[in-house]
Scaffold this motif. Structure first.
Motif, PDB file in Angstrom:
ATOM      1  N   GLN A 218       0.857  -1.182   0.000  1.00 29.23           N
ATOM      2  CA  GLN A 218       0.000   0.000   0.000  1.00 29.23           C
ATOM      3  C   GLN A 218       0.892   1.230   0.000  1.00 29.23           C
ATOM      4  OE1 GLN A 218      -3.281  -0.113  -0.210  1.00 29.23           O
ATOM      5  NE2 GLN A 218      -3.539  -2.324   0.082  1.00 29.23           N
ATOM      6  N   GLN A 220      -0.363   4.547   0.235  1.00 27.59           N
ATOM      7  CA  GLN A 220      -1.004   5.682   0.889  1.00 27.59           C
ATOM      8  C   GLN A 220      -1.011   5.427   2.393  1.00 27.59           C
ATOM      9  OE1 GLN A 220      -2.179   8.429  -0.923  1.00 27.59           O
ATOM     10  NE2 GLN A 220      -1.214   7.379  -2.661  1.00 27.59           N
ATOM     11  N   ALA A 223      -4.231   3.862   4.064  1.00 28.69           N
ATOM     12  CA  ALA A 223      -4.470   2.517   3.530  1.00 28.69           C
ATOM     13  C   ALA A 223      -3.415   1.546   4.054  1.00 28.69           C
ATOM     14  CB  ALA A 223      -4.457   2.552   2.003  1.00 28.69           C
ATOM     15  N   ASN A 226      -4.200   0.803   7.836  1.00 30.42           N
ATOM     16  CA  ASN A 226      -5.346  -0.090   8.014  1.00 30.42           C
ATOM     17  C   ASN A 226      -5.036  -1.520   7.582  1.00 30.42           C
ATOM     18  OD1 ASN A 226      -7.101   1.869   9.054  1.00 30.42           O
ATOM     19  ND2 ASN A 226      -7.647   2.594   7.005  1.00 30.42           N
TER      20      ASN A 226
END
Length: 305
Positions: A218, A220, A223, A226
């Motif tokens: 990921q 970002q 993101a 999480n």
């Protein structure tokens, strides 16, 4: 919530108390806002006679009032004097207290101590799911082990961090340019530096392998966060949250060493340091562990099964 509002909430709720004892460094710590004074005023930093001095060494108390007494290696020109005025104005909201120790104060709680619960209230997010409550409780424990690391992670998640792209937007430029110091191929941004640069991405892969998991990359911040804390089950949240925060913090420290101390980026050494710091946090949580777990921690054996 917009990006500007998302960054402002943290800045508005953090306060620095400055006393007489040696503590925060005037030029090198983010004590007067979200950025270091050395980054906001690079010209003045270059001219300073006390580049490594503590805040308490940059002035004196006179009749109960703090007066700045900055020393320079030559007489300042008018443009530079104007910058000094801007610099001192940027510190006007910092509380100066005689005879105390430099410290962080979290204004959103009554006792001045950070808690993720108070952060949620400051953000206006009083209604949280059970999973969010679990994450906030675990982050509160990590705060006790390393407040600086938690603050760093919060700022990364909020997109308010002094990477080169953010500094450029504030009209602060470096003679060396705005490229990532690690790969020297892309502009340094939060998402690039911490997640998509091939140097940091390689260490994330090492960490995920160490945890015994697999996941898609990921690029970002939110993101990535999480996805990472959901690699295991609910019993793994504390470990995964600690690893994520510690890794972000180590990346930032090592990036600064490369810029300001001509340090070298060493993948194996950084990975080892992350594991060592995490083990220290584990001890700070007062978790008694057998020697077999210590050996497993520093081995190639997967931590999460």
């Amino acid at each position: 919530m917009s990006g500007g509002e998302g960054g402002k909430w943290f800045r508005d709720n953090m306060e620095v108390k400055i006393g007489e004892r040696d503590g925060f460094l005037f030029w090198h710590h983010c004590w007067a806002g979200n950025f270091k004074l050395s980054e906001l005023f690079p010209r003045l930093f270059h001219l300073s006679n006390n580049k490594g001095g503590a805040i308490s060494s940059m002035g004196t108390w006179f009749e109960g009032e703090w007066r700045w007494d900055l020393k320079w290696n030559r007489e300042l020109r008018q443009r530079e004097l104007d910058q000094v005025q801007q610099l001192t104005s940027s510190t006007c909201n910092v509380r100066l207290t005689a005879g105390s120790k430099d410290s962080w104060c979290w204004k959103a709680s009554k006792n001045g101590v950070f808690s993720v619960q108070s952060a949620y209230y400051a953000l206006g997010l009083e209604s949280r799911s059970m999973e969010e409550r679990r994450v906030e409780n675990e982050m509160a424990l990590i705060w006790k082990a390393s407040a600086k690391a938690v603050i760093t992670a919060w700022k990364v998640l909020r997109g308010r961090f002094p990477t080169f792209d953010n500094l450029r937007r504030r009209q602060v430029n470096f003679q060396s340019g705005n490229l990532c110091v690690l790969c020297n191929s892309c502009e340094e941004s939060i998402n690039h530096l911490f997640f998509s640069c091939h140097k940091t991405d390689a260490i994330w892969k090492d960490i995920i392998s160490w945890l015994g998991k697999q996941t898609a990359s990921q690029t970002q911040a939110k993101a990535h966060f999480n996805a990472f804390i959901n690699l295991g089950n609910k019993d793994d949240v504390k470990l995964l949250l600690s690893v994520w925060i510690c890794t972000i913090w180590c990346f930032w420290r090592k990036r600064n060493e490369c810029i300001f101390k001509q340090g070298m980026w060493n993948r194996e050494r950084i990975f080892s340091e992350i594991k060592s710091i995490l083990w220290g946090w584990k001890m700070a949580f007062n978790l008694v562990t057998p020697y077999s777990e210590f050996r497993r921690w520093f081995s190639a054996e997967a931590l999460i099964t």
